[in-house]
Motif scaffolding. Structure first.
Motif, PDB file in Angstrom:
ATOM      1  N   GLY A 139      17.108 -17.434  12.665  1.00  0.00           N
ATOM      2  CA  GLY A 139      16.474 -16.536  11.728  1.00  0.00           C
ATOM      3  C   GLY A 139      16.036 -17.125  10.410  1.00  0.00           C
ATOM      4  O   GLY A 139      15.671 -16.387   9.511  1.00  0.00           O
ATOM      5  N   TRP A 140      16.046 -18.450  10.259  1.00  0.00           N
ATOM      6  CA  TRP A 140      15.623 -19.021   8.975  1.00  0.00           C
ATOM      7  C   TRP A 140      14.149 -18.753   8.728  1.00  0.00           C
ATOM      8  O   TRP A 140      13.749 -18.495   7.601  1.00  0.00           O
ATOM      9  CB  TRP A 140      15.911 -20.515   8.909  1.00  0.00           C
ATOM     10  CG  TRP A 140      17.375 -20.813   8.924  1.00  0.00           C
ATOM     11  CD1 TRP A 140      18.072 -21.432   9.926  1.00  0.00           C
ATOM     12  CD2 TRP A 140      18.350 -20.495   7.921  1.00  0.00           C
ATOM     13  NE1 TRP A 140      19.398 -21.506   9.597  1.00  0.00           N
ATOM     14  CE2 TRP A 140      19.593 -20.947   8.383  1.00  0.00           C
ATOM     15  CE3 TRP A 140      18.287 -19.855   6.694  1.00  0.00           C
ATOM     16  CZ2 TRP A 140      20.765 -20.789   7.640  1.00  0.00           C
ATOM     17  CZ3 TRP A 140      19.460 -19.700   5.966  1.00  0.00           C
ATOM     18  CH2 TRP A 140      20.670 -20.165   6.439  1.00  0.00           C
ATOM     19  N   GLY A 141      13.340 -18.787   9.761  1.00  0.00           N
ATOM     20  CA  GLY A 141      11.917 -18.485   9.596  1.00  0.00           C
ATOM     21  C   GLY A 141      11.699 -17.033   9.198  1.00  0.00           C
ATOM     22  O   GLY A 141      10.857 -16.726   8.346  1.00  0.00           O
TER      23      GLY A 141
ATOM     24  N   VAL B 151      12.588 -16.755   5.500  1.00  0.00           N
ATOM     25  CA  VAL B 151      11.546 -17.273   4.609  1.00  0.00           C
ATOM     26  C   VAL B 151      10.385 -16.281   4.521  1.00  0.00           C
ATOM     27  O   VAL B 151       9.897 -15.979   3.423  1.00  0.00           O
ATOM     28  CB  VAL B 151      11.061 -18.663   5.096  1.00  0.00           C
ATOM     29  CG1 VAL B 151       9.825 -19.110   4.342  1.00  0.00           C
ATOM     30  CG2 VAL B 151      12.176 -19.691   4.947  1.00  0.00           C
ATOM     31  N   ALA B 152       9.967 -15.762   5.675  1.00  0.00           N
ATOM     32  CA  ALA B 152       8.877 -14.777   5.666  1.00  0.00           C
ATOM     33  C   ALA B 152       9.288 -13.513   4.909  1.00  0.00           C
ATOM     34  O   ALA B 152       8.502 -12.956   4.137  1.00  0.00           O
ATOM     35  CB  ALA B 152       8.472 -14.430   7.097  1.00  0.00           C
ATOM     36  N   GLY B 153      10.525 -13.065   5.098  1.00  0.00           N
ATOM     37  CA  GLY B 153      11.013 -11.896   4.383  1.00  0.00           C
ATOM     38  C   GLY B 153      11.053 -12.117   2.880  1.00  0.00           C
ATOM     39  O   GLY B 153      10.719 -11.223   2.095  1.00  0.00           O
ATOM     40  N   GLY B 154      11.463 -13.319   2.456  1.00  0.00           N
ATOM     41  CA  GLY B 154      11.490 -13.639   1.028  1.00  0.00           C
ATOM     42  C   GLY B 154      10.103 -13.615   0.413  1.00  0.00           C
ATOM     43  O   GLY B 154       9.914 -13.124  -0.706  1.00  0.00           O
ATOM     44  N   LEU B 155       9.128 -14.144   1.143  1.00  0.00           N
ATOM     45  CA  LEU B 155       7.746 -14.115   0.651  1.00  0.00           C
ATOM     46  C   LEU B 155       7.228 -12.686   0.538  1.00  0.00           C
ATOM     47  O   LEU B 155       6.587 -12.325  -0.458  1.00  0.00           O
ATOM     48  CB  LEU B 155       6.839 -14.924   1.584  1.00  0.00           C
ATOM     49  CG  LEU B 155       6.990 -16.434   1.539  1.00  0.00           C
ATOM     50  CD1 LEU B 155       6.242 -17.080   2.705  1.00  0.00           C
ATOM     51  CD2 LEU B 155       6.487 -16.969   0.222  1.00  0.00           C
TER      52      LEU B 155
ATOM     53  N   ALA C 230      20.187 -13.149   5.350  1.00  0.00           N
ATOM     54  CA  ALA C 230      19.945 -12.113   4.339  1.00  0.00           C
ATOM     55  C   ALA C 230      20.001 -12.724   2.938  1.00  0.00           C
ATOM     56  O   ALA C 230      19.181 -12.417   2.078  1.00  0.00           O
ATOM     57  CB  ALA C 230      20.969 -10.992   4.463  1.00  0.00           C
ATOM     58  N   GLY C 231      20.977 -13.601   2.710  1.00  0.00           N
ATOM     59  CA  GLY C 231      21.081 -14.270   1.414  1.00  0.00           C
ATOM     60  C   GLY C 231      19.912 -15.188   1.138  1.00  0.00           C
ATOM     61  O   GLY C 231      19.402 -15.243   0.011  1.00  0.00           O
ATOM     62  N   LEU C 232      19.471 -15.915   2.166  1.00  0.00           N
ATOM     63  CA  LEU C 232      18.323 -16.817   1.992  1.00  0.00           C
ATOM     64  C   LEU C 232      17.063 -16.031   1.662  1.00  0.00           C
ATOM     65  O   LEU C 232      16.264 -16.463   0.821  1.00  0.00           O
ATOM     66  CB  LEU C 232      18.115 -17.655   3.250  1.00  0.00           C
ATOM     67  CG  LEU C 232      16.958 -18.643   3.209  1.00  0.00           C
ATOM     68  CD1 LEU C 232      17.195 -19.701   2.130  1.00  0.00           C
ATOM     69  CD2 LEU C 232      16.752 -19.295   4.551  1.00  0.00           C
TER      70      LEU C 232
ATOM     71  N   GLY D 102      19.007  -9.734   7.837  1.00  0.00           N
ATOM     72  CA  GLY D 102      20.365 -10.089   8.228  1.00  0.00           C
ATOM     73  C   GLY D 102      20.788  -9.450   9.534  1.00  0.00           C
ATOM     74  O   GLY D 102      21.405 -10.097  10.391  1.00  0.00           O
ATOM     75  N   LEU D 103      20.453  -8.180   9.721  1.00  0.00           N
ATOM     76  CA  LEU D 103      20.825  -7.496  10.956  1.00  0.00           C
ATOM     77  C   LEU D 103      19.966  -7.937  12.132  1.00  0.00           C
ATOM     78  O   LEU D 103      20.445  -8.038  13.257  1.00  0.00           O
ATOM     79  CB  LEU D 103      20.720  -5.984  10.766  1.00  0.00           C
ATOM     80  CG  LEU D 103      21.707  -5.375   9.771  1.00  0.00           C
ATOM     81  CD1 LEU D 103      21.479  -3.876   9.652  1.00  0.00           C
ATOM     82  CD2 LEU D 103      23.130  -5.679  10.159  1.00  0.00           C
ATOM     83  N   ARG D 104      18.707  -8.193  11.868  1.00  0.00           N
ATOM     84  CA  ARG D 104      17.799  -8.636  12.942  1.00  0.00           C
ATOM     85  C   ARG D 104      18.218  -9.990  13.502  1.00  0.00           C
ATOM     86  O   ARG D 104      18.171 -10.220  14.696  1.00  0.00           O
ATOM     87  CB  ARG D 104      16.380  -8.706  12.388  1.00  0.00           C
ATOM     88  CG  ARG D 104      15.378  -9.341  13.290  1.00  0.00           C
ATOM     89  CD  ARG D 104      14.721  -8.284  14.127  1.00  0.00           C
ATOM     90  NE  ARG D 104      13.615  -8.871  14.836  1.00  0.00           N
ATOM     91  CZ  ARG D 104      13.518  -8.834  16.150  1.00  0.00           C
ATOM     92  NH1 ARG D 104      14.409  -8.211  16.861  1.00  0.00           N
ATOM     93  NH2 ARG D 104      12.492  -9.386  16.748  1.00  0.00           N
ATOM     94  N   THR D 105      18.644 -10.885  12.606  1.00  0.00           N
ATOM     95  CA  THR D 105      19.033 -12.219  13.030  1.00  0.00           C
ATOM     96  C   THR D 105      20.524 -12.331  13.314  1.00  0.00           C
ATOM     97  O   THR D 105      20.972 -13.369  13.780  1.00  0.00           O
ATOM     98  CB  THR D 105      18.663 -13.251  11.950  1.00  0.00           C
ATOM     99  OG1 THR D 105      19.374 -12.943  10.749  1.00  0.00           O
ATOM    100  CG2 THR D 105      17.179 -13.274  11.704  1.00  0.00           C
ATOM    101  N   MET D 106      21.277 -11.264  13.001  1.00  0.00           N
ATOM    102  CA  MET D 106      22.734 -11.264  13.162  1.00  0.00           C
ATOM    103  C   MET D 106      23.368 -12.396  12.353  1.00  0.00           C
ATOM    104  O   MET D 106      24.291 -13.063  12.796  1.00  0.00           O
ATOM    105  CB  MET D 106      23.119 -11.390  14.646  1.00  0.00           C
ATOM    106  CG  MET D 106      22.540 -10.344  15.555  1.00  0.00           C
ATOM    107  SD  MET D 106      23.392  -8.792  15.467  1.00  0.00           S
ATOM    108  CE  MET D 106      24.928  -9.220  16.210  1.00  0.00           C
ATOM    109  N   ASN D 107      22.845 -12.625  11.150  1.00  0.00           N
ATOM    110  CA  ASN D 107      23.280 -13.742  10.325  1.00  0.00           C
ATOM    111  C   ASN D 107      23.273 -13.306   8.858  1.00  0.00           C
ATOM    112  O   ASN D 107      22.223 -12.981   8.304  1.00  0.00           O
ATOM    113  CB  ASN D 107      22.333 -14.930  10.549  1.00  0.00           C
ATOM    114  CG  ASN D 107      22.837 -16.202   9.945  1.00  0.00           C
ATOM    115  OD1 ASN D 107      23.735 -16.204   9.109  1.00  0.00           O
ATOM    116  ND2 ASN D 107      22.254 -17.305  10.373  1.00  0.00           N
ATOM    117  N   VAL D 108      24.443 -13.326   8.235  1.00  0.00           N
ATOM    118  CA  VAL D 108      24.554 -12.934   6.829  1.00  0.00           C
ATOM    119  C   VAL D 108      23.829 -13.940   5.935  1.00  0.00           C
ATOM    120  O   VAL D 108      23.214 -13.565   4.931  1.00  0.00           O
ATOM    121  CB  VAL D 108      26.040 -12.818   6.425  1.00  0.00           C
ATOM    122  CG1 VAL D 108      26.189 -12.486   4.959  1.00  0.00           C
ATOM    123  CG2 VAL D 108      26.736 -11.783   7.274  1.00  0.00           C
TER     124      VAL D 108
END
Length: 178
Positions: free
Chosen positions: A54-56, A59-63, A112-114, A103-109
């Motif tokens: 979910g890093w991609g 990044v897209a969510g942050g933008l 969400a922080g990134l 965070g929920l979509r990627t199952m990774n907290v």
């Protein structure tokens, strides 16, 4: 209601023999009640994939949060000589929703922080005026406090609080249930 029929043979799915030929075990299938055994190398690769998952999206969510939130935060409602910066509050709710969704979509907290960190860095660059005039006004030389400056401060300071809150909500939502 009728009770569901449980297959007598763990390899049998309960379908007629034409769909479930006897003796045919699809690759990777394990008998009911047994857990597949993974080697330590496979387990490390699986954990690494889940950690980097979910890093991609982050990044897209942050933008998206930085661009749309900055556009939304400057909306101000004027009535009876009073200004209400409703856009800043809406932008903060939008930012929190996107961070929790990632965070929920990627199952990774961490994702969400990134998302929040990327959004905050971009918002900081927009407020700094590094490339000319700032897109986010946080202070003016006007005698009376302008509503757009209040909205800018709410957006920049509130985004930091929303990152922390969104990470906490995502961690709570992904916590294993007993």
């Amino acid at each position: 209601m009728t009770a569901q029929r449980q297959p007598a043979d763990p390899h049998e799915s309960g379908l007629p023999p034409a769909f479930n030929p006897p003796g045919l075990n699809p690759s990777g299938a394990t008998p009911a009640g047994q857990v597949p055994v993974r080697s330590p190398g496979q387990e490390y690769g699986r954990r690494r994939r889940l950690t980097l998952r979910g890093w991609g999206t982050a990044v897209a969510g942050g933008l998206v949060v930085a661009l749309l939130g900055t556009n939304l935060h400057s909306q101000v409602w004027f009535t009876a000589g009073q200004a209400y910066p409703w856009g800043a509050a809406a932008a903060l709710l939008f930012a929190a929703a996107v961070m929790v969704w990632v965070g929920l979509r990627t199952m990774n907290v961490l994702a969400a922080g990134l998302t929040g960190i990327i959004a905050y860095v971009l918002v900081g660059l927009m407020a700094s005026g590094l490339f000319g005039e700032p897109l986010i006004v946080t202070a003016t030389s006007a005698e009376k406090e302008l509503a757009v400056a209040i909205a800018g401060r709410i957006w920049t300071i509130g985004l930091a609080a929303m990152v922390i809150l969104s990470v906490a909500v995502t961690a709570w939502a992904l916590k294993p249930r007993r």
